[in-house]
Design an enzyme around this catalytic site. Structure first.
Site, PDB file in Angstrom:
ATOM      1  N   ALA A  68       0.856  -1.142   0.089  1.00  0.00           N
ATOM      2  CA  ALA A  68      -0.120   0.092  -0.109  1.00  0.00           C
ATOM      3  C   ALA A  68       1.068   1.166  -0.045  1.00  0.00           C
ATOM      4  O   ALA A  68       2.076   1.085   0.464  1.00  0.00           O
ATOM      5  CB  ALA A  68      -0.989   0.036   1.311  1.00  0.00           C
ATOM      6  N   GLY A 107       0.339  -5.125   0.740  1.00  0.00           N
ATOM      7  CA  GLY A 107      -0.717  -5.079  -0.435  1.00  0.00           C
ATOM      8  C   GLY A 107      -0.339  -5.688  -1.546  1.00  0.00           C
ATOM      9  O   GLY A 107      -1.224  -6.139  -2.295  1.00  0.00           O
ATOM     10  N   GLU A 110      -0.601  -9.169  -1.219  1.00  0.00           N
ATOM     11  CA  GLU A 110      -2.129  -9.541  -0.990  1.00  0.00           C
ATOM     12  C   GLU A 110      -2.807  -9.384  -2.189  1.00  0.00           C
ATOM     13  O   GLU A 110      -3.783 -10.249  -2.716  1.00  0.00           O
ATOM     14  CB  GLU A 110      -2.788  -8.501   0.063  1.00  0.00           C
ATOM     15  CG  GLU A 110      -2.132  -8.672   1.559  1.00  0.00           C
ATOM     16  CD  GLU A 110      -2.794  -7.698   2.444  1.00  0.00           C
ATOM     17  OE1 GLU A 110      -2.427  -6.438   2.160  1.00  0.00           O
ATOM     18  OE2 GLU A 110      -3.431  -7.988   3.228  1.00  0.00           O
ATOM     19  N   GLU A 130       3.698  -5.715   7.040  1.00  0.00           N
ATOM     20  CA  GLU A 130       3.061  -4.853   7.937  1.00  0.00           C
ATOM     21  C   GLU A 130       3.587  -4.550   9.219  1.00  0.00           C
ATOM     22  O   GLU A 130       3.164  -3.724   9.977  1.00  0.00           O
ATOM     23  CB  GLU A 130       1.403  -5.114   7.733  1.00  0.00           C
ATOM     24  CG  GLU A 130       1.039  -4.930   6.475  1.00  0.00           C
ATOM     25  CD  GLU A 130       1.072  -5.917   5.315  1.00  0.00           C
ATOM     26  OE1 GLU A 130       2.117  -7.059   5.426  1.00  0.00           O
ATOM     27  OE2 GLU A 130       0.472  -5.919   4.264  1.00  0.00           O
TER      28      GLU A 130
HETATM   29  N1  3HC Z   1       4.714   3.366  -0.366  1.00  0.00           N
HETATM   30  C1  3HC Z   1       5.066   4.310  -0.702  1.00  0.00           C
HETATM   31  N2  3HC Z   1       6.553   4.639  -0.884  1.00  0.00           N
HETATM   32  C2  3HC Z   1       7.424   3.544  -1.012  1.00  0.00           C
HETATM   33  C3  3HC Z   1       6.826   2.311  -0.325  1.00  0.00           C
HETATM   34  C4  3HC Z   1       5.494   2.101   0.056  1.00  0.00           C
HETATM   35  N3  3HC Z   1       5.055   1.031   0.314  1.00  0.00           N
HETATM   36  N4  3HC Z   1       7.981   1.523  -0.261  1.00  0.00           N
HETATM   37  C5  3HC Z   1       9.169   2.169  -0.634  1.00  0.00           C
HETATM   38  N5  3HC Z   1       8.753   3.451  -1.036  1.00  0.00           N
HETATM   39  C6  3HC Z   1       9.511   4.347  -1.353  1.00  0.00           C
HETATM   40  C7  3HC Z   1      10.498   4.915  -0.260  1.00  0.00           C
HETATM   41  O1  3HC Z   1      10.162   5.775   0.567  1.00  0.00           O
HETATM   42  C8  3HC Z   1      11.675   5.780  -1.408  1.00  0.00           C
HETATM   43  O2  3HC Z   1      11.099   6.859  -1.658  1.00  0.00           O
HETATM   44  P1  3HC Z   1      12.290   8.086  -1.798  1.00  0.00           P
HETATM   45  O3  3HC Z   1      13.110   7.660  -2.997  1.00  0.00           O
HETATM   46  O4  3HC Z   1      11.373   9.204  -1.870  1.00  0.00           O
HETATM   47  O5  3HC Z   1      12.930   8.018  -0.416  1.00  0.00           O
HETATM   48  C9  3HC Z   1      11.387   4.594  -2.737  1.00  0.00           C
HETATM   49  O6  3HC Z   1      10.347   4.167  -2.638  1.00  0.00           O
HETATM   50  C10 3HC Z   1      12.608   3.763  -2.797  1.00  0.00           C
HETATM   51  O7  3HC Z   1      12.784   2.902  -1.593  1.00  0.00           O
HETATM   52  P2  3HC Z   1      14.125   2.324  -0.805  1.00  0.00           P
HETATM   53  O8  3HC Z   1      14.880   3.529  -0.939  1.00  0.00           O
HETATM   54  O9  3HC Z   1      13.769   1.574   0.378  1.00  0.00           O
HETATM   55  O10 3HC Z   1      14.444   1.331  -1.997  1.00  0.00           O
HETATM   56  P3  3HC Z   1      15.015  -0.179  -1.958  1.00  0.00           P
HETATM   57  O11 3HC Z   1      15.066  -0.642  -3.376  1.00  0.00           O
HETATM   58  O12 3HC Z   1      16.065  -0.177  -1.015  1.00  0.00           O
HETATM   59  O13 3HC Z   1      13.805  -0.821  -1.092  1.00  0.00           O
HETATM   60  C11 3HC Z   1      11.578  -1.914  -0.778  1.00  0.00           C
HETATM   61  C12 3HC Z   1      12.767  -1.270  -1.852  1.00  0.00           C
HETATM   62  C13 3HC Z   1      12.010  -3.242  -0.447  1.00  0.00           C
HETATM   63  C14 3HC Z   1      10.413  -1.855  -1.367  1.00  0.00           C
HETATM   64  C15 3HC Z   1      11.527  -1.066   0.499  1.00  0.00           C
HETATM   65  O14 3HC Z   1      11.323   0.131   0.193  1.00  0.00           O
HETATM   66  C16 3HC Z   1      10.382  -1.412   1.407  1.00  0.00           C
HETATM   67  O15 3HC Z   1      10.844  -2.434   2.064  1.00  0.00           O
HETATM   68  N6  3HC Z   1       9.301  -0.654   1.385  1.00  0.00           N
HETATM   69  C17 3HC Z   1       8.499  -1.050   2.426  1.00  0.00           C
HETATM   70  C18 3HC Z   1       7.377  -2.016   1.929  1.00  0.00           C
HETATM   71  C19 3HC Z   1       6.188  -2.223   3.005  1.00  0.00           C
HETATM   72  O16 3HC Z   1       6.453  -2.119   4.162  1.00  0.00           O
HETATM   73  N7  3HC Z   1       5.125  -2.577   2.360  1.00  0.00           N
HETATM   74  C20 3HC Z   1       3.878  -2.607   3.064  1.00  0.00           C
HETATM   75  C21 3HC Z   1       3.067  -1.423   3.235  1.00  0.00           C
HETATM   76  S1  3HC Z   1       1.939  -1.497   4.299  1.00  0.00           S
HETATM   77  C22 3HC Z   1       0.461  -2.382   3.401  1.00  0.00           C
HETATM   78  O17 3HC Z   1       1.004  -2.648   2.290  1.00  0.00           O
HETATM   79  C23 3HC Z   1      -0.880  -2.490   4.030  1.00  0.00           C
HETATM   80  C24 3HC Z   1      -1.660  -3.413   3.400  1.00  0.00           C
HETATM   81  O18 3HC Z   1      -1.608  -4.644   4.076  1.00  0.00           O
HETATM   82  C25 3HC Z   1      -3.067  -2.863   3.283  1.00  0.00           C
END
Ligand code: 3HC
Length: 686
Positions: A68, A107, A110, A130
């Site tokens: 998400a 997400g 999912e 999450e």
């Molecule tokens: N939403 C929005 N932006 C995101 C994002 C997300 N889920 N994940 C990463 N980004 C952004 C980062 O903030 C960063 O932005 P910036 O360049 O402006 O600083 C950019 O993407 C690149 O991220 P990284 O520097 O971390 O790049 P990497 O290649 O090292 O890693 C990644 C990529 C593995 C995807 C890592 O960013 C990560 O682990 N992200 C979090 C993923 C996450 O937690 N997803 C679950 C979200 S909660 C959810 O989905 C709820 C659902 O169940 C309803």
């Protein structure tokens, strides 16, 4: 739906009887409101096209959907909601194939679980991270995954937040095909075959979650609660699976959503979102420049620090030259690297193959002429400025013209060190934490002469080494050790004022710190900080300054290495409270005429936390950190501050500037403004 640069974020294309739905929302194709609307739109159109039989959801750029859109969290939710989009996908009359590569998380995973088919490239990572944001999966992850791979594996995955490569799940029913290459072509072939088949939707989810006969809910619960150490989300994952495992999918989804929404509004979720954003912010260099490529590094010094640094460079697939003064020291250094790597094999952090690949990239020398090949050289020799200057002079004489010179000093004045070489603009600090191949934190020290390209290269290298990077300026101890010293000072002062060793450690641990501060001292060696402090003038205004530690050093109680420190140790290495230590400290307090009193645990935590808040504000004022939240990144990743509490500065922001001022005013009135200076509250308001 268009993105901010007026490009469609979801594109629909028809290829014969297959609809290709492509998401193009860099950097990670997060499920923003625009992506979700675009998907619904494309799916509806494809379902309305009579000649289309099958749909593919795929992504442009470097990854499938990473979750998400975290940037939309904390804002009012707008339709369409992800669970509804996924219900549309699951119930689509025409089958939908998810085509996975890169990192398919949260997400995004999912969404793939709601599709009728999943195809992936080998090495694709999938996971439900999450819990790292204080949440549980909110769009079916806790319900669909256990119906496909079973409750046990799902609980492990979801409660840990870890991601795994698809190969690790190859044996489950999760993937219909895994390809080593040509994902788009292979997915299209798969779709075309499906389109020609008479039974296109052949799979439905089981009615209930899959559970092995010997599965024990109580054992799982105990293990999850223990590992969570105060974090609510992993325990909520357990509760949701336990509560819903005999429910129909629809009811399970409703229960999951209710729990997700409750957690989303919690303080822990806010703290974890804060630290996620803070880590991204800290990793950005203060000056923009193109980083140089670094493929070959040299490490000078094969002691614990140097061998740890060499190990983490090898793990990042760099070629590494280890330089030592003598053949004997070199072979010890190389052996240390081998031991580091083999212990990682034992812990299953790396495979046997990776172990051999790493060692193939390692070589050693006692001759500085061999530095020529290195794009970056890190000195990790004895912590003494004069010795480091001699080593830098040698490096300067023999390294390539473009090479970057890094020092791993933890306290010393790198500005001065930089001036001892021909190109001070090529000098930077890389302050690793011990053990360097294990600890995530890396301070990149931007000296007065470091240029933008050197800084960008050092920060890019930190990222390649898989570190959490924070750019800091030069001062004694930089940001990490300086705040740690301030914290340590307060802890030691409270011992002199009457708190006991066990009480201090228990209070801090019960509050959420990974370890008690005095147990940490025993582990790292009490004399290390003592020796570093001895190079500085004694603060005359602070007579009790680290007197407890000095007393223990004088009694040769240096910590675990001497068999006793703040604690005594039994034969198994278990710490035992030692009343003689409290007595020694009491006598020291009497000599210093410090009045003693009884402490409450709250008071101990309060003083320790405010010491950090006070020093954090001063670091910002002195320009040592770029962002106040950098202090949080340092404490969460370097010193075991509970991640779900967001770091000391996040705690300060929760209290608000006015409350922080009041509390600091009280401490200043009691202990004086040299120890508790007037804070500049503008940093808390910005
Ligand atoms: N939403 C929005 N932006 C995101 C994002 C997300 N889920 N994940 C990463 N980004 C952004 C980062 O903030 C960063 O932005 P910036 O360049 O402006 O600083 C950019 O993407 C690149 O991220 P990284 O520097 O971390 O790049 P990497 O290649 O090292 O890693 C990644 C990529 C593995 C995807 C890592 O960013 C990560 O682990 N992200 C979090 C993923 C996450 O937690 N997803 C679950 C979200 S909660 C959810 O989905 C709820 C659902 O169940 C309803």
């Amino acid at each position: 739906m268009l993105n901010s640069s007026n490009k469609a974020v979801v594109n629909l294309q028809y290829l014969d009887k297959v609809a290709l739905i492509s998401i193009d929302y860099p950097p990670v194709n997060a499920l923003s409101q625009s992506v979700k609307s675009g998907l619904l739109d494309a799916i509806a159109k494809a379902n309305n096209q009579p000649e289309i039989n099958v749909m593919i959801i795929r992504c442009q750029s470097k990854t499938f959907i990473a979750g998400a859109d975290i940037k939309e969290f904390g804002k009012p939710a707008t339709e369409p909601f992800l669970p509804d989009v996924l219900e549309t996908i699951e119930k689509s009359p025409k089958p939908i194939i998810a085509s996975l590569f890169g990192t398919c998380l949260g997400g995004g995973f999912e969404l793939a679980l709601a599709c009728q088919y999943r195809i992936a490239l080998t090495q694709t990572k999938v996971g439900l991270p999450e819990v790292n944001l204080g949440l549980i999966p909110g769009s079916g992850g806790t319900q669909r995954l256990p119906r496909i791979i079973g409750v046990k594996q799902s609980l492990d995955l979801i409660s840990s937040g870890k991601s795994v490569t698809v190969n690790a799940l190859e044996k489950s029913e999760l993937f219909d095909a895994i390809y080593a290459q040509d994902l788009d072509e292979n997915t299209l072939n798969f779709a075309q075959n499906l389109s020609n088949s008479s039974n296109r939707i052949s799979k439905t989810l089981p009615e209930f979650m899959l559970i092995d006969d010997d599965f024990d809910w109580e054992i799982q619960k105990k293990s999850i609660v223990k590992k969570a150490r105060g974090s609510n989300a992993p325990v909520a994952v357990y509760d949701v699976l336990h509560h819903t495992h005999q429910m129909k999918l629809k009811d399970g989804l409703a229960y999951e959503r209710e729990t997700f929404l409750k957690l989303r509004d919690s303080e822990q979720a806010a703290a974890l979102r804060h630290i996620f954003a803070a880590e991204k912010k800290a990793a950005k260099p203060s000056q923009q420049a193109t980083a140089l490529n670094v493929n070959h590094v040299s490490v000078i010094g094969g002691g614990n620090m140097g061998s740890g640094i060499a190990t983490c460079a090898l793990l990042a697939k760099l070629q590494v030259l280890l330089i030592e003064q003598s053949e004997e020291a070199l072979s010890f250094g190389l052996e240390r690297v081998r031991k580091n790597l083999s212990s990682m094999v034992k812990l299953q952090r790396i495979s046997e193959q990776q172990y051999h690949d790493c060692l193939a990239q390692l070589y050693g020398s006692c001759d500085y002429h061999d530095l020529q090949k290195s794009e970056l050289i890190i000195e990790a020799v004895f912590e003494d400025l004069e010795i480091k200057k001699i080593v830098f002079a040698q490096i300067d004489k023999h390294c390539a013209l473009n090479a970057i010179l890094a020092s791993n000093t933890s306290y010393l004045d790198i500005n001065e060190l930089a001036l001892s070489v021909k190109q001070p603009e090529k000098v930077v600090g890389l302050h690793f934490f011990s053990p360097a191949h294990v600890m995530k934190l890396l301070e990149v020290v931007n000296t007065a002469s470091t240029n933008a390209q050197t800084l960008a290269t050092a920060m890019a290298l930190g990222k390649k080494l898989n570190k959490i990077i924070v750019e800091v300026g030069v001062c004694f101890g930089f940001a990490a050790n300086r705040t740690y010293t301030r914290y340590g000072r307060e802890i030691q002062q409270m011992l002199l004022e009457g708190a006991t060793v066990v009480q201090v450690d228990n209070a801090m641990k019960n509050w959420g710190m990974a370890m008690g501060p005095l147990a940490v001292q025993d582990l790292s060696g009490i004399e290390i900080g003592h020796n570093a402090r001895s190079t500085q003038p004694f603060p005359e205004h602070d007579q009790g300054y680290f007197r407890a530690a000095a007393t223990l050093v004088a009694a040769n109680r240096l910590g675990r290495k001497t068999g006793c420190g703040f604690y005594a140790y039994d034969e198994q290495g278990q710490a035992i409270a030692d009343p003689t230590v409290d007595q020694l400290i009491k006598e020291e307090a009497q000599k210093l005429q410090i009045k003693t009193k009884d402490f409450t645990d709250e008071e101990i935590v309060h003083r320790a936390l405010f010491a950090l808040i006070s020093e954090g504000l001063t670091l910002m004022d002195n320009g040592i950190v770029q962002n106040l939240s950098d202090v949080d990144v340092i404490w969460v990743n370097g010193y075991g501050f509970p991640r779900y509490k967001g770091g000391p500065m996040f705690q300060a922001s929760l209290m608000g500037a006015e409350k922080v001022k009041q509390e600091l005013d009280i401490l200043r009135a009691q202990f004086g403004n040299l120890i508790w200076p007037e804070p500049n509250l503008k940093w808390l308001n910005s």
